[in-house]
Motif scaffolding. Structure first.
Motif, mmCIF file in Angstrom:
data_model
loop_
_atom_site.group_PDB
_atom_site.id
_atom_site.type_symbol
_atom_site.label_atom_id
_atom_site.label_comp_id
_atom_site.label_asym_id
_atom_site.label_seq_id
_atom_site.Cartn_x
_atom_site.Cartn_y
_atom_site.Cartn_z
ATOM 1 N N ASP A 185 -7.975 44.596 26.613
ATOM 2 C CA ASP A 185 -8.036 45.059 28.003
ATOM 3 C C ASP A 185 -6.637 45.260 28.573
ATOM 4 O O ASP A 185 -6.374 46.253 29.256
ATOM 5 C CB ASP A 185 -8.809 44.062 28.873
ATOM 6 C CG ASP A 185 -10.294 44.090 28.566
ATOM 7 O OD1 ASP A 185 -10.768 45.134 28.075
ATOM 8 O OD2 ASP A 185 -10.968 43.075 28.802
ATOM 9 N N GLU A 188 -5.203 48.465 27.179
ATOM 10 C CA GLU A 188 -5.719 49.657 27.873
ATOM 11 C C GLU A 188 -4.974 49.859 29.188
ATOM 12 O O GLU A 188 -4.570 50.974 29.513
ATOM 13 C CB GLU A 188 -7.217 49.501 28.162
ATOM 14 C CG GLU A 188 -8.139 50.089 27.102
ATOM 15 C CD GLU A 188 -8.166 51.619 27.081
ATOM 16 O OE1 GLU A 188 -8.036 52.244 28.139
ATOM 17 O OE2 GLU A 188 -8.323 52.163 25.975
ATOM 18 N N SER A 189 -4.791 48.763 29.931
ATOM 19 C CA SER A 189 -4.179 48.898 31.251
ATOM 20 C C SER A 189 -2.697 49.235 31.146
ATOM 21 O O SER A 189 -2.072 49.599 32.130
ATOM 22 C CB SER A 189 -4.389 47.635 32.081
ATOM 23 O OG SER A 189 -3.464 46.652 31.689
ATOM 24 N N ASN B 47 -10.703 46.693 39.606
ATOM 25 C CA ASN B 47 -11.316 47.037 38.325
ATOM 26 C C ASN B 47 -12.022 48.392 38.381
ATOM 27 O O ASN B 47 -12.176 49.057 37.357
ATOM 28 C CB ASN B 47 -12.303 45.948 37.897
ATOM 29 C CG ASN B 47 -11.582 44.714 37.377
ATOM 30 O OD1 ASN B 47 -10.436 44.798 36.939
ATOM 31 N ND2 ASN B 47 -12.243 43.573 37.426
ATOM 32 N N ASN B 50 -9.026 51.203 38.153
ATOM 33 C CA ASN B 50 -8.553 51.595 36.815
ATOM 34 C C ASN B 50 -9.686 51.625 35.775
ATOM 35 O O ASN B 50 -9.463 51.578 34.588
ATOM 36 C CB ASN B 50 -7.340 50.791 36.365
ATOM 37 C CG ASN B 50 -7.676 49.410 35.869
ATOM 38 O OD1 ASN B 50 -8.777 48.917 36.124
ATOM 39 N ND2 ASN B 50 -6.771 48.802 35.149
ATOM 40 N N ASN B 51 -10.903 51.764 36.315
ATOM 41 C CA ASN B 51 -12.081 52.063 35.489
ATOM 42 C C ASN B 51 -12.359 51.037 34.403
ATOM 43 O O ASN B 51 -12.753 51.384 33.291
ATOM 44 C CB ASN B 51 -11.983 53.468 34.875
ATOM 45 C CG ASN B 51 -13.341 53.974 34.411
ATOM 46 O OD1 ASN B 51 -14.380 53.496 34.869
ATOM 47 N ND2 ASN B 51 -13.348 54.920 33.477
ATOM 48 N N PHE B 52 -12.141 49.733 34.714
ATOM 49 C CA PHE B 52 -12.718 48.718 33.843
ATOM 50 C C PHE B 52 -14.218 48.685 34.072
ATOM 51 O O PHE B 52 -14.997 48.429 33.158
ATOM 52 C CB PHE B 52 -12.114 47.342 34.122
ATOM 53 C CG PHE B 52 -10.870 47.066 33.338
ATOM 54 C CD1 PHE B 52 -10.576 47.787 32.194
ATOM 55 C CD2 PHE B 52 -9.995 46.076 33.725
ATOM 56 C CE1 PHE B 52 -9.438 47.537 31.464
ATOM 57 C CE2 PHE B 52 -8.847 45.808 32.999
ATOM 58 C CZ PHE B 52 -8.567 46.547 31.874
ATOM 59 N N THR B 72 -9.204 54.176 31.189
ATOM 60 C CA THR B 72 -8.219 53.251 31.746
ATOM 61 C C THR B 72 -6.786 53.614 31.333
ATOM 62 O O THR B 72 -5.883 53.654 32.160
ATOM 63 C CB THR B 72 -8.538 51.824 31.278
ATOM 64 O OG1 THR B 72 -9.857 51.492 31.727
ATOM 65 C CG2 THR B 72 -7.561 50.826 31.857
#
Lengths: 321, 241
Positions: A185, A188-189, B47, B50-52, B72
């Protein structure tokens, strides 16, 4: 020159000179098998160790590479050496499909999916008799009677594979692979296309494993599904080579390959004929014990925990004085 | 035109409406504070941005372009960086490698990425610990690493999720200084924070939410004196007085 480069130079010269000094086919054969395992182990390590996607199905790519070479001979009448060109690429094509299916899953679920994938490919190779000749296997006549060409070719391939992975890990790809391993995760960020880079890692890994498979066909002259698509002897062995040598280290799989092939051969030959024949049945047990030992005491493998091993040995010496 | 705009954002988890019809804008160079009691939907908003989480309805616009449903990593590449409230360091990598990995967002060679990383680490006061594994840092260091990583992706908009939570008073002051410096470099900021000292001194405007809905919006003074905000934080007895 750095200490590590000197060590590398010495090992390199030793391996180059070995078959000239030792003419025994048997020892040359053992080293050739070791080199094949260096390639498979390093490839597995790129995907599992560095990128964190633990594969239980590397036999897929090994088998596909081997069968590519074999089928080129039996169906197309070409030389099996063409397999060295196509084997890697066909394995990549298969990896694209495997990745498309398995990368929807994370962690242990991914591992289980690859495990199932390996079994599926073994069954396909067993049952698609028109293409693979099923359980009969594929038999070809090796090009060379001497082991020397095979020795230097596999040594070259293993060195190229290690060097390629070394370079990759020093590049953007490498940074992205370990970032994905540490936290998908977060990766991705940080702008990392995790799906893309997991697939790149898988493709590179599959390419080298496929190449190793194609070489195996050329060298051994015989394959069948139970050998090249084997869960135990390929997929699990790849994991053992990685874990024993040291996951996420460049030279770990090389050391792991040497240890594992050495151990396997010691048992297979019942300690070179010194022990009773039934000992040869014990290698699976010893592999199991070895893995437990490594996980408990050398969690980072022989290379990863080298400093720890050195400290331990030195301390023992000090006690004796 | 606003740099960034959230339009009627709604996020439902099954029957639970976590974020309900929220709208706000951020102008270039601005710091917008997002406040609300625990569970009011602040981090969920991040969230969603940023499209989590895929959003249920509404739209999110960055530099005139809708980023709704965008991957993301693409959103990061467009110029929105974020930090995590529950920090997510790349634990076994060194601080330098953490920041370098992020810097590859804009550059391709390792030399350039290292240069960017050093620049950012100096900016965030991390150079002294650059070779330590990220997991060995205390919480203050980890929070700064989160910011450094986000900055290394060269964002135009930075989302800060409780950057000052869990810090000592001295560290909070340092964090305020750092955020000011980031703004001076032309980065717009959306900040979630519970520590009032931070949010009140830093924000140009504040957007307050509770139970997923907007309850107040305006300058820090306006929001601090808004009865609905006081009620949300302290209960209705205080709101009357």
């Amino acid at each position: 020159m750095k200490k590590s480069s000197i060590t590398l130079l010495i090992v390199g010269l030793f391996l180059l000179g070995f078959p000239l000094a030792v003419h025994s086919n048997y020892y040359q054969h053992l080293l050739i098998i070791t080199f094949i395992w260096v390639i498979i182990g390093s490839s597995w390590n790129l995907l599992a160790g560095y990128t964190g996607q633990v594969s239980f199905g590397h036999a897929i790519f090994f088998g596909v590479g081997a069968y590519t070479a074999g089928i080129l001979v039996t169906k197309l009448g070409m030389s099996a050496w063409w397999g060295m060109l196509f084997g890697g690429f066909i394995a990549m094509a298969v990896a694209l499909f495997v990745g498309w299916v398995c990368f929807r899953l994370r962690g242990p679920y991914f591992a289980l999916a690859t495990l199932a994938g390996g079994e599926i490919f073994r069954l396909i190779a067993t049952n698609w008799e028109e293409l693979t000749d099923g359980m009969v296997g594929i038999l070809i006549i090796p090009t060379f009677r001497s082991k020397l060409p095979y020795y230097y070719l596999s040594l070259g391939l293993a060195a190229a594979c290690i060097y390629a992975i070394h370079r990759i890990m020093k590049s953007k790809w490498g940074y992205y692979f370990v970032s994905i391993r540490e936290d998908q995760d977060a990766a991705e960020s940080l702008g990392i296309n995790t799906t893309l880079y997991k697939n790149i890692s898988l493709l590179v890994s599959a390419f080298f494993t496929g190449l190793a498979g194609a070489f195996y066909m050329n060298y051994m002259g015989f394959i069948d599904p139970e050998v090249v698509f084997s869960l135990h002897y390929i997929s699990i062995m790849a994991i053992l080579v990685g874990i024993v040598g040291g996951v996420a280290t460049i030279m770990g799989p090389a050391v792991g390959a040497l240890v594992m092939v050495g151990l396997q051969e010691t048992f297979r030959s019942s300690f070179f004929g010194l022990a009773p024949a039934w000992v040869s049945q014990g290698h699976a047990l010893v592999f199991g014990l070895l893995v437990i030992f490594v996980i408990m005491f050398l969690a980072n493998g022989i290379v990863g925990d080298w400093e720890k091993i050195k400290r331990y040995v030195l301390r023992r010496k000090a006690f004796r004085i | 035109m606003a740099l960034f705009e959230v339009k009627n954002l709604t996020k439902k988890f099954g029957g639970l409406v976590a974020v309900n019809d929220i709208s706000f804008q951020i102008h270039e160079g601005e710091i917008l504070g997002l406040i609300g009691p625990n569970g009011s939907g602040k981090t969920t908003t991040f969230n969603c941005i940023n499209n989590f989480f895929p959003i249920t309805s509404g739209d999110i616009i960055f530099k005139g372009q809708s980023i709704k449903g965008m991957k993301t990593h693409k959103i990061c590449q467009l110029g929105i960086g974020r930090t995590f409230q529950v920090v997510k360091p790349l634990a076994r990598l060194s601080v330098l490698d953490n920041v370098t990995a992020a810097a590859f967002c804009r550059v391709n060679s390792i030399v350039e990425a290292r240069d960017v990383a050093h620049e950012v680490m100096e900016f965030c006061n991390l150079l002294a610990v650059k070779d330590r594994p990220a997991k060995s840092l205390p919480i203050g260091g980890r929070k700064r690493l989160e910011i450094a990583r986000a900055l290394a992706t060269k964002p135009e908009l930075l989302l800060l999720d409780e950057t000052a939570a869990g810090l000592t008073p001295t560290e909070v002051d340092e964090a305020i200084e750092l955020i000011k410096k980031i703004r001076e470099n032309g980065v717009s900021i959306l900040i979630i924070e519970h520590i009032m000292k931070v949010i009140m001194t830093m924000s140009d405007r504040i957007h307050a939410i509770n139970f997923g809905q907007t309850i107040a919006t305006g300058t820090p003074e306006e929001v601090a004196n808004n009865p609905a905000v006081i009620e949300a934080y302290l209960g209705e007895d205080y709101a009357k007085g």
